[in-house]
Design an enzyme around this catalytic site. Structure first.
Site, short mmCIF file in Angstrom:
data_model
loop_
_atom_site.label_atom_id
_atom_site.label_comp_id
_atom_site.label_asym_id
_atom_site.label_seq_id
_atom_site.Cartn_x
_atom_site.Cartn_y
_atom_site.Cartn_z
N LYS A 182 0.85 -1.20 0.00
CA LYS A 182 0.00 0.00 0.00
C LYS A 182 0.89 1.24 0.00
CE LYS A 182 -1.95 2.82 2.97
NZ LYS A 182 -1.95 4.06 2.17
N GLU A 185 -1.10 7.62 0.36
CA GLU A 185 -2.21 8.21 -0.43
C GLU A 185 -1.72 9.36 -1.31
OE1 GLU A 185 -4.78 11.06 2.16
OE2 GLU A 185 -3.75 9.74 3.56
N SER A 236 5.15 7.18 10.23
CA SER A 236 5.19 7.91 11.50
C SER A 236 5.21 6.97 12.70
CB SER A 236 3.97 8.84 11.60
OG SER A 236 2.79 8.07 11.64
N VAL A 251 -0.19 -12.44 15.90
CA VAL A 251 1.24 -12.68 16.04
C VAL A 251 1.97 -12.57 14.71
CG1 VAL A 251 2.97 -14.12 17.22
CG2 VAL A 251 0.60 -14.28 17.90
N GLU A 257 10.03 1.13 10.56
CA GLU A 257 11.03 2.19 10.39
C GLU A 257 10.28 3.51 10.59
OE1 GLU A 257 12.52 5.00 9.43
OE2 GLU A 257 13.42 4.53 7.49
N LEU A 258 10.56 4.17 11.72
CA LEU A 258 9.68 5.24 12.17
C LEU A 258 10.33 6.62 12.24
CD1 LEU A 258 7.93 3.23 15.02
CD2 LEU A 258 7.32 3.37 12.60
N CYS A 291 13.53 10.53 6.73
CA CYS A 291 13.44 9.93 8.06
C CYS A 291 14.74 10.12 8.84
CB CYS A 291 13.05 8.47 7.98
SG CYS A 291 14.04 7.54 6.83
N GLU A 389 9.56 15.01 15.47
CA GLU A 389 9.93 14.92 14.06
C GLU A 389 9.07 15.89 13.25
OE1 GLU A 389 9.08 11.24 11.73
OE2 GLU A 389 11.16 11.42 11.11
P1 NAP Z 1 1.74 7.97 8.23
O1 NAP Z 1 0.35 8.32 8.52
O2 NAP Z 1 2.52 7.18 9.21
O3 NAP Z 1 1.74 7.22 6.82
C1 NAP Z 1 2.59 6.18 6.43
C2 NAP Z 1 1.77 5.07 5.76
O4 NAP Z 1 0.93 4.43 6.71
C3 NAP Z 1 0.84 5.59 4.67
O5 NAP Z 1 0.78 4.64 3.64
C4 NAP Z 1 -0.46 5.68 5.44
O6 NAP Z 1 -1.62 5.73 4.69
C5 NAP Z 1 -0.41 4.44 6.27
N1 NAP Z 1 -1.33 4.44 7.40
C6 NAP Z 1 -1.87 5.50 8.05
N2 NAP Z 1 -2.66 5.09 9.05
C7 NAP Z 1 -2.64 3.73 9.05
C8 NAP Z 1 -3.25 2.72 9.85
N3 NAP Z 1 -4.05 3.03 10.86
N4 NAP Z 1 -2.99 1.44 9.57
C9 NAP Z 1 -2.17 1.11 8.56
N5 NAP Z 1 -1.57 2.01 7.76
C10 NAP Z 1 -1.79 3.31 8.00
O7 NAP Z 1 2.56 9.26 7.91
P2 NAP Z 1 1.99 10.59 7.19
O8 NAP Z 1 0.61 10.90 7.61
O9 NAP Z 1 2.19 10.41 5.75
O10 NAP Z 1 3.00 11.67 7.73
C11 NAP Z 1 2.87 12.16 9.06
C12 NAP Z 1 4.22 12.25 9.71
O11 NAP Z 1 4.85 10.98 9.74
C13 NAP Z 1 5.24 13.13 9.01
O12 NAP Z 1 5.07 14.47 9.28
C14 NAP Z 1 6.52 12.57 9.54
O13 NAP Z 1 6.83 13.10 10.79
C15 NAP Z 1 6.24 11.11 9.67
N6 NAP Z 1 6.76 10.33 8.51
C16 NAP Z 1 7.85 9.55 8.69
C17 NAP Z 1 8.37 8.83 7.63
C18 NAP Z 1 9.57 7.96 7.76
O14 NAP Z 1 10.21 7.65 6.78
N7 NAP Z 1 9.91 7.50 8.92
C19 NAP Z 1 7.79 8.94 6.38
C20 NAP Z 1 6.65 9.73 6.22
C21 NAP Z 1 6.16 10.43 7.30
P3 NAP Z 1 -2.14 7.12 4.12
O15 NAP Z 1 -1.91 6.92 2.70
O16 NAP Z 1 -3.57 7.25 4.49
O17 NAP Z 1 -1.37 8.23 4.73
MG MG Z 2 -1.18 9.78 6.39
#
Ligand code: NAP
Ligand code: MG
Length: 493
Positions: A182, A185, A236, A251, A257-258, A291, A389
């Site tokens: 996945k 979005e 995130s 399980v 990777e956060l 990240c 972050e």
């Molecule tokens: P995010 O919400 O963690 O999104 C990462 C992925 O997880 C996306 O594909 C997202 O889908 C999906 N996701 C969201 N909620 C989920 C759930 N309940 N169950 C399973 N999958 C789910 O991150 P974001 O909203 O894009 O960004 C928010 C913050 O996260 C950023 O500002 C940054 O601080 C952090 N971030 C960290 C990394 C990293 O490489 N560590 C990368 C991106 C962002 P959607 O398509 O709906 O979002």
């Molecule tokens: Mg998101």
């Protein structure tokens, strides 16, 4: 994978069981181009029904042996063909990636090449998965075999869209797993383009499924699905923690990777010019949406004023512009949400510390989610801008006196993804390397990443390692096989 629709908006389909399909609901959601704020494409909005369909396809491709029983040589060859096709389509993929994510085209070109390299690396590794003979104290042959975990759910973010897809898919496929990926979005387009290469490369239907949808409606049911054996997630910390909890009921194996709040540490004896460049590159590459961004810049007090001044002066010269222009060094942030989030941290920073550069929306750009490269100094490490972050071009510069204090500040964060140390004293640098609590430590550089070397975090930056031989381990189970070589009866009775 896509057909032209009215007003030039491309409508994509997602990829399940070897076919490009609509979602069960028939709904689509828009994909925005961050430099224009306009819709550039539509993709299917997958819900639980689509998740079930994709997981069923992946499970069938696994259980039938269509993929895990393929020879390692054939799996390798298919991965090489995917890599070859990525290289052939590199210009198109880079342009699409750059438009969709906002990253400068030159960086997008690197990413696409790296994605191809990742498929090549794991194509080669498919034939290097080795078992063991265990030296048991009996007349027996004891073996350990490595086998694929099964169906892998892979959820990725928007900052390196195709590269993250490659980091997830290539090792899983080499191991013999089948996958449901996945994309985020905001940036699903290059992953859907990639899906278009699979059939030609010889990948059987159902081995990889790519579904586009939102976190709650699509990601969450994927993580909960009982037929998913492993979840690999990058994103995130908040969502990572929720995924870990959701995976517990069945399980599932989990790797996370956060991200982080990585320290980039500058001692007074570092080469000054390289240090300034390293500080800027470490935090502003990819608009800071990285990240491992070196978002806490720790500077030894004796060079601190000069450092803040030089870094800020140079930051003001960084060329912001449309991502497709080759001279652009920073494009727009990926989305309105991310723009608002980064803007709010810029405002917070003005209350928590002193501003040396940037601090607002990029006035030179009339549309698009552009923010200025921003530098705060005299930041206390306990400030929110030093602990949370931000995932955008916002640097927190923090002074320190001596090695011990540098180390204490560097490690004072719940995260532990990366760190960098700049010094010409190799003994000092190595003492820091040993004491830093981070999964990746660079010396006199920050950010280079190689498919051959492990990637992943300590502490709340996650667990598990991607890339290198470590990356494939995360998709393998270990089976013990005991072969009795005695011809006499066995047992007590
Ligand atoms: P995010 O919400 O963690 O999104 C990462 C992925 O997880 C996306 O594909 C997202 O889908 C999906 N996701 C969201 N909620 C989920 C759930 N309940 N169950 C399973 N999958 C789910 O991150 P974001 O909203 O894009 O960004 C928010 C913050 O996260 C950023 O500002 C940054 O601080 C952090 N971030 C960290 C990394 C990293 O490489 N560590 C990368 C991106 C962002 P959607 O398509 O709906 O979002
Ligand atoms: Mg998101």
């Amino acid at each position: 994978m896509a057909s032209e629709t009215k007003f030039g908006v491309r409508r994509y389909r997602m990829y399940i069981n070897g076919e490009f399909v609509e979602s069960a609901s028939g709904k689509y959601f828009p994909v925005t181009e961050p430099s224009t704020e306009e819709v550039m494409a539509e993709v299917p909005e997958a819900n639980e029904k689509d998740v079930n369909r994709a997981v069923a396809a992946a499970k069938a491709a696994f259980d039938s042996g269509a993929w895990p029983q393929t020879t390692a040589q054939d799996r390798g060859r298919i991965l090489f063909r995917i890599a070859e096709r990525i290289r052939k389509e590199a210009a198109h993929l880079a342009e699409l990636e750059s438009r969709n994510s906002g990253k400068p085209i030159v960086e997008a070109e690197y990413d696409i090449a790296d994605a191809a390299t990742c498929f090549e690396y794991y194509g080669g590794m498919a034939t290097k998965i080795l078992g063991h003979v265990n030296p048991v104290p009996d007349n027996a042959l004891s073996l350990s075999l490595r086998e694929p975990i099964g169906v892998a759910a892979q959820i990725i973010p928007w900052n390196y869209p195709l590269l993250m897809a490659a980091w997830k898919l290539a090792p899983a496929l080499a191991a013999g797993c089948t996958c449901v990926l996945k994309p985020a979005e905001q940036t699903p387009l290059t992953a859907l383009e990639l899906a278009g290469y699979f059939t030609d490369a010889g990948l059987p239907p159902g081995v990889v499924n790519i579904i586009t949808g939102l976190g709650e409606e699509c990601g969450a049911p994927l993580v909960k699905h009982p037929d998913v054996n492993k979840v690999a997630f990058t994103g995130s910390a908040t969502v990572g923690k929720a995924i870990m909890k959701a995976a517990a009921d069945t399980v599932k194996r989990v790797t996370l990777e956060l991200g982080g709040k990585s320290p980039n540490i500058f001692f007074a004896d570092a080469d000054f010019e390289s240090a300034i460049d390293g500080a800027l590159f470490g935090v502003f590459i990819n608009q800071g949406e990285v990240c491992s961004a070196g978002s806490r810049i720790l500077v030894e007090k004796s060079i601190y004023p000069k450092f803040v001044e030089a870094m800020s002066a140079k930051a003001k010269t960084i060329r912001l512009g449309p991502p497709l222009e080759r001279e652009t060094k920073m494009g727009p942030l990926v989305s309105k949400d991310q723009f608002d989030r980064v803007r709010s941290y810029q405002e917070l920073g003005k209350k928590e510390a002193k501003l040396a550069a940037g601090g607002g929306r990029a006035a030179s750009m009339t549309r698009g989610y552009y923010v200025e490269p921003t530098i705060f100094y005299d930041v206390d490490n306990s400030a929110r801008i030093a602990q949370e972050e931000i995932f955008g071009p916002v640097a927190a510069v923090i002074p320190f006196a001596g090695e011990a204090e540098a180390l204490r500040i560097a490690n004072a964060t719940p995260y532990g993804l990366a760190a960098a140390v700049w010094s010409r004293d190799i003994f000092k640098a190595l003492r820091m390397v040993k004491a830093l609590r981070a999964g990746v430590v660079w010396v006199n550089h920050m950010q280079p990443t190689y498919v051959e070397a492990p990637w992943g975090g300590y502490k709340q930056s996650g667990f598990g390692r991607e890339l290198g031989p470590w990356g494939i381990e995360e998709y393998l189970e270990t089976k013990q096989v005991h072969i009795n070589l005695n011809e006499q009866p066995i047992g007590w009775y």
